[in-house]
Design an enzyme around this catalytic site. Structure first.
Site, PDB file in Angstrom:
ATOM      1  CG  ASN A  41      -1.875  -1.177   1.216  1.00 56.15           C
ATOM      2  OD1 ASN A  41      -1.712  -2.092   2.019  1.00 56.15           O
ATOM      3  ND2 ASN A  41      -2.850  -1.167   0.331  1.00 56.15           N
ATOM      4  CE  LYS A  67       3.328  -6.902  -4.801  1.00 60.74           C
ATOM      5  NZ  LYS A  67       3.686  -5.710  -4.021  1.00 60.74           N
ATOM      6  CG  HIS A 120       1.251  -1.174 -11.783  1.00 57.66           C
ATOM      7  ND1 HIS A 120       0.550  -0.046 -12.124  1.00 57.66           N
ATOM      8  CD2 HIS A 120       1.978  -0.842 -10.674  1.00 57.66           C
ATOM      9  CE1 HIS A 120       0.837   0.930 -11.285  1.00 57.66           C
ATOM     10  NE2 HIS A 120       1.699   0.475 -10.391  1.00 57.66           N
TER      11      HIS A 120
END
Length: 334
Positions: free
Chosen positions: A152, A240, A260
């Site tokens: 974040n 991730k 992305h």
């Protein structure tokens, strides 16, 4: 006198008759109520059975048509659906969804390299921050904590947070026993400092209790699946983060999916339009060739940042790769 007596007796007889009639009616009503209840229960029971059968049919139909839905999605996205290319049975979240093909992955990697430079050759001398080498990270625990700090926020601020943490608390043991308020203050630049402090200290306490020291070096000898299973038990450590540790630190053939990569993959038709980020990771980690996973990942991230996830420059090479592949298949002898 008799007439008067008989006349007087009649109301009593009528009253008794009325009472008996009322009782009989009540009993009859009760019987009807029981019958109605039984009928209702039978209807409910039959309805439940029908509903159960219907539910089973729905489940069966759902299983039967799940692949049809993904197939239709693939068709809308211009993707191929071939079960022969789906692998060795470990098909992931989108069985038979054959894209991206190897040709696409390699073609996109070449175009992105021409556009943004070679990550392994050009980036380090041109802009060290792009390769996350601002702060030296040697151990597995370094990599894990550094990746948690990157959640974040941007790479630049996460690097600053990591550097500040190491200046204030040189060892992971000092972070573990440190005042949470001071630890949070040292990483405040990266955002969500209190939450990240709780998670980092919780991980350090668990590792210290289990291993006797703040170290995760034993994971280097573990299989990738074992590493995933071990790290996923910690709160705040998702697919991730684990994939980044595996690829950047342990140098395993992994393909992390950040926001992305996720958005670009959807735009290119590499996953169904409604794919979640975790589904995209599970799918692409199976489809992207191992030898381009690292380069393609970091190039897609860079492209997403620079071009706001726009894929106009990538569509021609993808189209060309697909057409070349189709021509090769048509030319192949039957």
């Amino acid at each position: 006198a008799r007439s008067v007596t008989a006349t007087r007796a009649r109301p009593a007889m009528v009253s008794r008759t009325t009472t008996r009639t009322a009782r009989a009616a009540k009993a009859e009503g009760a019987r009807h109520g029981i019958v109605k209840k039984r009928t209702l229960l039978e209807k409910l029971s039959n309805g439940a059975k029908k509903e159960g059968r219907s539910s089973n049919q729905v489940v069966t139909k759902t299983k039967r048509e799940r692949n049809k839905g993904v197939k239709a999605e693939a068709k809308r996205e211009g993707c191929e659906w071939t079960r022969e290319e789906s692998g060795d049975g470990d098909e992931g979240p989108f069985p038979g969804f054959s894209r991206p093909h190897q040709e696409e992955c390699r073609s996109v990697t070449r175009v992105l390299t021409d556009l943004h430079g070679d990550p392994s050759r050009d980036w380090q001398s041109e802009d060290e921050d792009r390769l996350q080498v601002e702060v030296e990270r040697v151990s597995v625990l370094d990599s894990l904590v550094g990746t948690i700090l990157s959640q974040n926020t941007t790479d630049k601020t996460s690097h600053k947070a990591y550097a500040s943490l190491k200046r204030s608390f040189p060892t992971w043991e000092s972070v573990r026993v440190g005042d949470p308020a001071l630890v949070a203050e040292s990483i405040r630049v990266g955002g969500l400092s209190e939450i990240k402090t709780r998670r980092i200290q919780s991980i350090l306490n668990a590792v210290r209790e289990e291993r006797g020291e703040c170290s995760l070096e034993h994971l280097r000898s573990q299989t990738s699946e074992s590493v995933k299973e071990y790290l996923s038990k910690f709160k705040g450590v998702g697919p991730k983060t684990i994939s980044c540790v595996l690829m950047f630190c342990l140098e395993r053939p992994e393909f992390p999916v950040d926001v992305h990569v996720w958005k670009i993959a959807i735009s290119l038709g590499w996953v169904p339009a409604r794919a979640t980020r975790e589904q995209t990771y599970e799918h692409l980690n199976r489809r992207v060739p191992d030898d381009v996973k690292y380069s393609l990942h970091v190039l897609l991230v860079e492209h997403g940042k620079v071009y706001q996830n726009d894929v106009k420059l990538l569509r021609p090479c993808v189209k060309e790769a697909l057409e070349g592949r189709d021509e090769g298949r048509l030319a192949r002898p039957m």
